[in-house]
Design a protein around this motif. Structure first.
Motif, mmCIF file in Angstrom:
data_model
loop_
_atom_site.group_PDB
_atom_site.id
_atom_site.type_symbol
_atom_site.label_atom_id
_atom_site.label_comp_id
_atom_site.label_asym_id
_atom_site.label_seq_id
_atom_site.Cartn_x
_atom_site.Cartn_y
_atom_site.Cartn_z
ATOM 1 N N SER A 50 3.693 5.914 -5.593
ATOM 2 C CA SER A 50 4.020 5.860 -7.166
ATOM 3 C C SER A 50 2.905 6.582 -7.731
ATOM 4 N N THR A 51 1.832 7.141 -6.812
ATOM 5 C CA THR A 51 0.920 8.010 -7.612
ATOM 6 C C THR A 51 1.486 9.448 -8.019
ATOM 7 N N ASP A 52 0.813 9.973 -8.928
ATOM 8 C CA ASP A 52 1.206 11.411 -9.404
ATOM 9 C C ASP A 52 1.038 12.438 -8.296
ATOM 10 N N PHE A 98 3.307 16.109 -4.697
ATOM 11 C CA PHE A 98 3.668 16.879 -3.025
ATOM 12 C C PHE A 98 5.106 16.502 -2.786
ATOM 13 N N GLU A 99 5.978 15.295 -3.201
ATOM 14 C CA GLU A 99 7.211 15.453 -2.568
ATOM 15 C C GLU A 99 8.086 16.278 -2.971
ATOM 16 N N LYS A 100 7.714 16.764 -4.668
ATOM 17 C CA LYS A 100 8.437 17.653 -5.217
ATOM 18 C C LYS A 100 8.405 19.176 -4.658
ATOM 19 N N LYS A 101 7.194 19.414 -4.078
ATOM 20 C CA LYS A 101 7.125 20.839 -3.324
ATOM 21 C C LYS A 101 7.523 20.724 -1.823
ATOM 22 N N TRP A 102 7.490 19.501 -1.229
ATOM 23 C CA TRP A 102 8.204 19.456 0.239
ATOM 24 C C TRP A 102 9.597 19.793 0.249
ATOM 25 N N GLN A 103 9.901 20.989 1.084
ATOM 26 C CA GLN A 103 11.309 21.340 1.112
ATOM 27 C C GLN A 103 12.106 20.745 2.343
ATOM 28 N N LEU A 104 12.835 19.948 2.413
ATOM 29 C CA LEU A 104 13.349 19.606 3.520
ATOM 30 C C LEU A 104 14.380 20.544 4.191
ATOM 31 N N PRO A 105 15.090 21.250 3.620
ATOM 32 C CA PRO A 105 16.081 22.298 4.040
ATOM 33 C C PRO A 105 14.975 23.170 5.216
ATOM 34 N N ALA A 141 0.964 -1.178 0.033
ATOM 35 C CA ALA A 141 -0.058 -0.041 0.106
ATOM 36 C C ALA A 141 0.906 1.126 -0.099
ATOM 37 N N VAL A 142 1.693 1.365 0.656
ATOM 38 C CA VAL A 142 2.878 2.339 0.939
ATOM 39 C C VAL A 142 3.555 2.487 -0.713
ATOM 40 N N VAL A 143 4.003 1.532 -1.191
ATOM 41 C CA VAL A 143 4.500 1.502 -2.485
ATOM 42 C C VAL A 143 3.598 2.175 -3.526
ATOM 43 N N ALA A 144 2.371 1.621 -3.592
ATOM 44 C CA ALA A 144 1.281 2.129 -4.188
ATOM 45 C C ALA A 144 0.999 3.726 -4.098
ATOM 46 N N LEU A 145 0.858 3.919 -2.896
ATOM 47 C CA LEU A 145 0.813 5.604 -2.498
ATOM 48 C C LEU A 145 2.058 6.287 -3.196
#
Length: 99
Positions: free
Chosen positions: A11-13, A18-25, A5-9
């Protein structure tokens, strides 16, 4: 959640967007400020911050308890992100200088 389920989540667009917008610094900077602010408050004598009498792991000085709490905060499950491990490691080393 199961592993598939985590892998499927992940892999979604929507998740990848969201991950691209998340700024870890930025996240680390916010957590850094939070940890350091609490530490500085505990190091100030008579600040009313963390006190040894509160039973903070048996330390005699409230300043030692404040350093220990800050060190533990770096590795807390609700704070630590593996991708920022090197930054939290550096912060933990900087905090340990006060011991």
């Amino acid at each position: 959640m199961s592993v598939p389920a985590v892998v499927a989540l992940r892999s979604t667009d929507a998740y990848q967007s969201f991950e691209k917008k998340w700024q870890l610094p930025v996240y680390f900077q916010l957590r850094w400020k939070e940890i350091v602010k609490e530490l500085e408050g505990g190091l100030t004598i008579g600040s009313g911050g963390i006190t040894a009498e509160q039973g903070r792991d048996g330390f005699a000085l409230p300043q030692t308890a404040a350093v220990f709490v800050a060190f533990k905060s770096c590795w807390a499950p609700d704070v630590y992100i593996p991708e920022l491990g090197f930054r939290f490691w550096r912060l933990a080393l900087q905090v340990s200088v006060y011991v």
